[in-house]
Design an enzyme around this catalytic site. Structure first.
Site, PDB file in Angstrom:
ATOM      1  CG  LEU A  91      40.861 -46.351  -4.260  1.00  0.00           C
ATOM      2  CD1 LEU A  91      39.877 -46.107  -3.132  1.00  0.00           C
ATOM      3  CD2 LEU A  91      41.435 -47.760  -4.165  1.00  0.00           C
ATOM      4  CD  GLU A 122      40.305 -49.591   4.388  1.00  0.00           C
ATOM      5  OE1 GLU A 122      40.505 -48.432   3.938  1.00  0.00           O
ATOM      6  OE2 GLU A 122      41.194 -50.454   4.471  1.00  0.00           O
ATOM      7  CE  LYS A 124      36.747 -43.396  -3.268  1.00  0.00           C
ATOM      8  NZ  LYS A 124      36.847 -41.951  -3.261  1.00  0.00           N
ATOM      9  CG  ASP A 126      33.412 -36.868  -0.120  1.00  0.00           C
ATOM     10  OD1 ASP A 126      34.409 -36.797  -0.869  1.00  0.00           O
ATOM     11  OD2 ASP A 126      32.272 -36.514  -0.458  1.00  0.00           O
ATOM     12  NE  ARG A 145      45.930 -39.495  -5.438  1.00  0.00           N
ATOM     13  CZ  ARG A 145      45.583 -39.147  -6.672  1.00  0.00           C
ATOM     14  NH1 ARG A 145      45.120 -37.946  -6.904  1.00  0.00           N
ATOM     15  NH2 ARG A 145      45.702 -40.000  -7.664  1.00  0.00           N
ATOM     16  CE1 TYR A 234      44.112 -43.698   1.947  1.00  0.00           C
ATOM     17  CE2 TYR A 234      42.283 -42.562   3.003  1.00  0.00           C
ATOM     18  CZ  TYR A 234      43.274 -42.596   2.035  1.00  0.00           C
ATOM     19  OH  TYR A 234      43.432 -41.545   1.190  1.00  0.00           O
ATOM     20  CE  LYS A 299      41.978 -49.379   0.996  1.00  0.00           C
ATOM     21  NZ  LYS A 299      42.549 -48.513   2.032  1.00  0.00           N
ATOM     22  CE  LYS A 323      32.486 -42.216  -5.750  1.00  0.00           C
ATOM     23  NZ  LYS A 323      33.429 -41.588  -6.653  1.00  0.00           N
ATOM     24  CB  CYS A 417      -2.870 -17.749  -0.179  1.00  0.00           C
ATOM     25  SG  CYS A 417      -2.919 -19.549  -0.108  1.00  0.00           S
ATOM     26  CB  CYS A 420      -7.363 -19.684   0.366  1.00  0.00           C
ATOM     27  SG  CYS A 420      -6.261 -18.692   1.390  1.00  0.00           S
ATOM     28  CB  CYS A 435      -1.418 -18.467   3.443  1.00  0.00           C
ATOM     29  SG  CYS A 435      -3.222 -18.558   3.442  1.00  0.00           S
ATOM     30  CB  CYS A 441      -5.929 -21.526   3.475  1.00  0.00           C
ATOM     31  SG  CYS A 441      -4.775 -22.033   2.198  1.00  0.00           S
TER      32      CYS A 441
HETATM   33  S1  IVH Z   1      43.054 -46.261  -0.490  1.00  0.00           S
HETATM   34  C1  IVH Z   1      46.000 -47.427  -3.474  1.00  0.00           C
HETATM   35  N1  IVH Z   1      41.100 -46.115   1.278  1.00  0.00           N
HETATM   36  O1  IVH Z   1      39.738 -42.045  -2.282  1.00  0.00           O
HETATM   37  C2  IVH Z   1      44.830 -47.042  -2.671  1.00  0.00           C
HETATM   38  N2  IVH Z   1      41.366 -44.320  -0.276  1.00  0.00           N
HETATM   39  O2  IVH Z   1      39.545 -42.448  -5.143  1.00  0.00           O
HETATM   40  C3  IVH Z   1      44.693 -45.591  -2.508  1.00  0.00           C
HETATM   41  N3  IVH Z   1      39.769 -42.489   0.042  1.00  0.00           N
HETATM   42  O3  IVH Z   1      42.856 -40.621  -3.058  1.00  0.00           O
HETATM   43  C4  IVH Z   1      43.649 -45.091  -1.644  1.00  0.00           C
HETATM   44  N4  IVH Z   1      38.706 -43.364   1.762  1.00  0.00           N
HETATM   45  O4  IVH Z   1      41.582 -39.738  -0.996  1.00  0.00           O
HETATM   46  C5  IVH Z   1      41.724 -45.509   0.234  1.00  0.00           C
HETATM   47  N5  IVH Z   1      39.455 -46.096   2.903  1.00  0.00           N
HETATM   48  C6  IVH Z   1      40.063 -45.502   1.873  1.00  0.00           C
HETATM   49  C7  IVH Z   1      39.668 -44.238   1.381  1.00  0.00           C
HETATM   50  C8  IVH Z   1      40.335 -43.676   0.298  1.00  0.00           C
HETATM   51  C9  IVH Z   1      38.783 -42.320   0.951  1.00  0.00           C
HETATM   52  C10 IVH Z   1      40.077 -41.518  -1.029  1.00  0.00           C
HETATM   53  C11 IVH Z   1      41.536 -41.136  -1.113  1.00  0.00           C
HETATM   54  C12 IVH Z   1      41.974 -41.536  -2.492  1.00  0.00           C
HETATM   55  C13 IVH Z   1      40.673 -41.567  -3.226  1.00  0.00           C
HETATM   56  C14 IVH Z   1      40.744 -42.494  -4.420  1.00  0.00           C
END
Ligand code: IVH
Length: 677
Positions: A91, A122, A124, A126, A145, A234, A299, A323, A417, A420, A435, A441
């Site tokens: 992304l 959605e 994102k 981690d 991936r 997702y 999206k 982000k 300390c 003091c 202390c 103090c």
């Molecule tokens: S969609 C074509 N949706 O972010 C779209 N990715 O920076 C592909 N990720 O590799 C990804 N939450 O590991 C999508 N709600 C979400 C996501 C998400 C986390 C991660 C995913 C992707 C990476 C891209």
């Protein structure tokens, strides 16, 4: 005869096996996908064991999608490479509103469409992206991936993740369905895993994402099975056959109906305004979410628009990741100072080359204590990762591997300390050095006054840390009692003060003269006596004299109070100085009787969750009211919650309560409940 009997038995057992699998799969679905379990874990385990025993008796009846088949026996020698049927893309990111506007302009221009576009928003997540392949509803393959074109075959490992269904539910799914999503480690599981690792003296994981990646890339699936991994999908990848809906949002709904877990925070929104308010709302909830996220993703909802927009290089034009500011950054430690806390605890604080992290510039970060410094092997001059998450104090997480220069210096605990000059003592088995100066103090005195004035204690509005320091420095206050004897002119003469702010401060101090007993006890700052313990003490004894007269044994009868806390309480009240201060304080303040007396525990046995902004009281006050009436107040909504007390701007907790059918009340409802007994 025996043959017929055993044939009959076999048939009965066979039916039971099918039934058990159905039940177990349904309960997994309720637990992982709908987030509303109907049975306790122990009952699930019982059904699971019964199935295991029957399958042992009839190994020929074991199927690939049986819940007992999640953990393989044999470690792999190496991972096999898998070429994705359709490349797994990445992304593009934006970090600001301006960049987001540019994204909107690009897609509107390209589509030649000026109305508001609909998006699916959605979190994102981690973790790490995986692709799952279902053939005729049966899970057959999982891959990482990798570089987007080829990844690694992690089928055996993904199979151990209970959130991933081994067979899709219901019907109507395409013959071949590739589902894409994120494998992640929930925060709670991550903390548990690291705690155990620490106890065993093993290496800890740096963050949930690394833990998830490390756990998924194990050649031995039994190790993966022991790690608390989860999964949210997702999107889809390759699809053969009919059946998929025509928008991102409805596809996710379909996937959910087929038994695949979808993040509960996904939402259909409109236009840039919708995006920004979603971003704000998720950012506010970030710390309370059970999993780590590093932003949100928007999206374009309609697939037909997505197709029209297409892709550039490695990312789609129809989606963008918005982000959050990074919570971890790298900088250098220039020196280390030692701060003295309210109870004398000495905290090493790293002075840093300023760095922008978590949305602010940070130049100090805590190193916690000497044990932590040793464990992380941090030295002055090291390049380190700094973490600032939400409102949490920034901390030094670890040294950047391979970055150490020769000039670094070890961090040494001072013998005296820094404020003091009293001895610093470090008791065997305790991580924290202290202390020994007590209230001699100045640092301890200052911190005690700050704590006394703080929001959850006496709540003196406008008496911030800086002002307390200023007044102690000027010799205007030595103990908390002095606050109630302050002179208006003297305050007004302080730097950055004036007549008006001095008047406001005096008014705020006067307003604090009517504390509840619980708040006053908490405000005294007895070691290990937090809000909950203070409340228990107030509830059990009803007045300060009785608490001061209680012995260790009696104190230990009270909820939350063990031998150590009891000792701290006794020790505190045994100090002549504290006696004197309390006697003087009681001349200045007037302790309020509790709203609900302890004989009227009308809400006992009921569990409440509080969310949103209340109109007439703070959430803390509402919690106190409820607890005084015997209710339990919990942080998260579950099937066991009886009531959700919801104020303005209630978010995910409200959604969840509605989903679980938990009764939602407002403040009027709360008052009605409290008066009902
Ligand atoms: S969609 C074509 N949706 O972010 C779209 N990715 O920076 C592909 N990720 O590799 C990804 N939450 O590991 C999508 N709600 C979400 C996501 C998400 C986390 C991660 C995913 C992707 C990476 C891209």
């Amino acid at each position: 005869m025996a043959g017929i009997e055993s044939g009959k038995q076999q048939k009965i057992d066979g039916l039971r096996i099918t039934k058990l699998r159905e039940q177990l799969n349904r309960h997994s679905y309720l637990y992982y996908v709908l987030d509303s379990p109907e049975i306790p874990d122990s009952e699930y385990d019982r059904l699971y064991r019964e199935l295991q025993q029957l399958e042992q008796k009839y190994p020929e009846l074991i199927t690939a999608d049986s819940p007992t088949q999640r953990v393989g026996e044999q470690p792999l020698d190496a991972f096999t490479q898998i070429t994705h049927r359709i490349p797994m893309l990445s992304l593009d990111n934006v970090f600001s509103e301006d960049e987001l506007e540019a994204f909107f302009k690009r897609i509107h221009d390209r589509l030649e469409f000026n109305d508001e576009l609909e998006f699916n928003a959605e979190p994102k997540l981690d973790g790490l992206a995986v692709s799952l392949v279902y053939e005729n509803g049966l899970f057959v393959q999982a891959a990482t991936r990798g570089d987007g074109a080829t990844g690694e075959d992690v089928t055996q490992n993904v199979k151990t993740i209970h959130a991933v269904p081994l067979r899709l539910r219901g019907e109507g799914f395409p013959r071949l369905l590739e589902v894409r999503g994120e494998v992640f480690m929930p925060k709670a599981g991550f903390n548990r895993l690291n705690k155990t690792a620490l106890e065993k003296g093993e290496k800890t994981f740096v963050n949930p994402r690394n833990a998830a990646a490390g756990s998924l890339r194990q050649l031995d699936p039994r190790i993966t099975a022991a790690r608390p991994l989860s999964f949210y999908c997702y999107s889809t990848g390759a699809v053969e056959g009919e059946g998929l809906a025509s928008t991102q949002n409805s596809i996710l709904l379909q996937l959910q109906q087929w038994g695949l877990p979808v993040c509960p925070e996904v939402k259909r929104i409109k236009g840039i305004k919708g995006c920004l308010s979603y971003y704000d709302s998720i950012q506010r909830q970030r710390d309370d979410l059970p999993y780590d996220i590093d932003g949100v993703v928007y999206k374009v909802n309609e697939l037909k628009w997505q197709q029209k927009l297409g892709f550039v290089a490695r990312a789609p034009r129809w989606a963008i990741a918005h982000k959050f500011p990074a919570q971890e950054e790298i900088t250098r430690i220039s020196s280390v100072d030692f701060q003295v806390g309210r109870t004398g605890a000495i905290t090493p604080v790293a002075r840093l080359e300023p760095v922008f992290v978590g949305g602010v510039t940070v130049s100090n970060a805590t190193l916690h204590n000497m044990d932590e410094i040793e464990r992380k092997d941090v030295r002055i001059g090291d390049r380190v990762f700094i973490r600032r998450a939400g409102d949490v104090i920034p901390e030094v997480v670890r040294v950047v591997p391979g970055s150490r220069k020769e000039k670094v210096r070890r961090i040494k605990l001072p013998e005296r300390c820094p404020v003091c000059g009293s001895d610093i003592e470090r008791i065997e088995g305790e991580a924290v050095a202290r202390c020994t100066g007590g209230l001699i103090c100045k640092a301890q005195r200052t911190e005690a006054i700050k704590h006394f004035a703080s929001r959850k204690a006496m709540d003196i509005d406008g008496l911030g840390d800086k002002l307390v320091e200023q007044m102690v420095e000027a010799g205007m206050i030595e103990t908390v009692v002095d606050l109630y004897r302050l002179d208006l002119e003297e305050i007004a003469a302080l730097e950055r003060m004036g007549q008006k702010s001095a008047e406001n401060l005096i008014a705020a101090i006067n307003a604090s003269r009517k504390p509840t007993l619980a708040k006053l006890i908490y405000a005294l700052g007895i070691r290990e006596v937090g809000e909950a313990t203070a409340r228990s003490l107030a509830l059990a004894y009803g007045d300060l004299d009785s608490i001061m007269g209680a012995d260790e044994e009696a104190l230990q009868q009270i909820q939350d109070i063990g031998p150590i806390v009891a000792k701290h309480i006794i020790h505190f009240f045994a100090q002549p100085h504290n006696h004197k201060v309390i006697a003087q304080l009681l001349k200045e303040v007037d302790i309020q009787q509790p709203v609900v007396s302890r004989d009227r525990q009308i809400l006992s046995g009921k569990t409440f969750v509080i969310t949103g902004t209340l109109a007439d009281m703070t959430r803390d006050e509402a919690r106190e009211l409820l607890q005084a009436a015997g209710a339990k107040v919990s942080g998260s909504v579950s099937a066991k919650t009886d009531y959700l007390l919801a104020g303005e701007k209630a978010g995910s907790k409200l959604t969840r309560a509605k989903k679980l059918g938990v009764e939602v009340i407002d403040e009027a409802g709360l008052r009605a409940l409290l008066q009902s007994g």
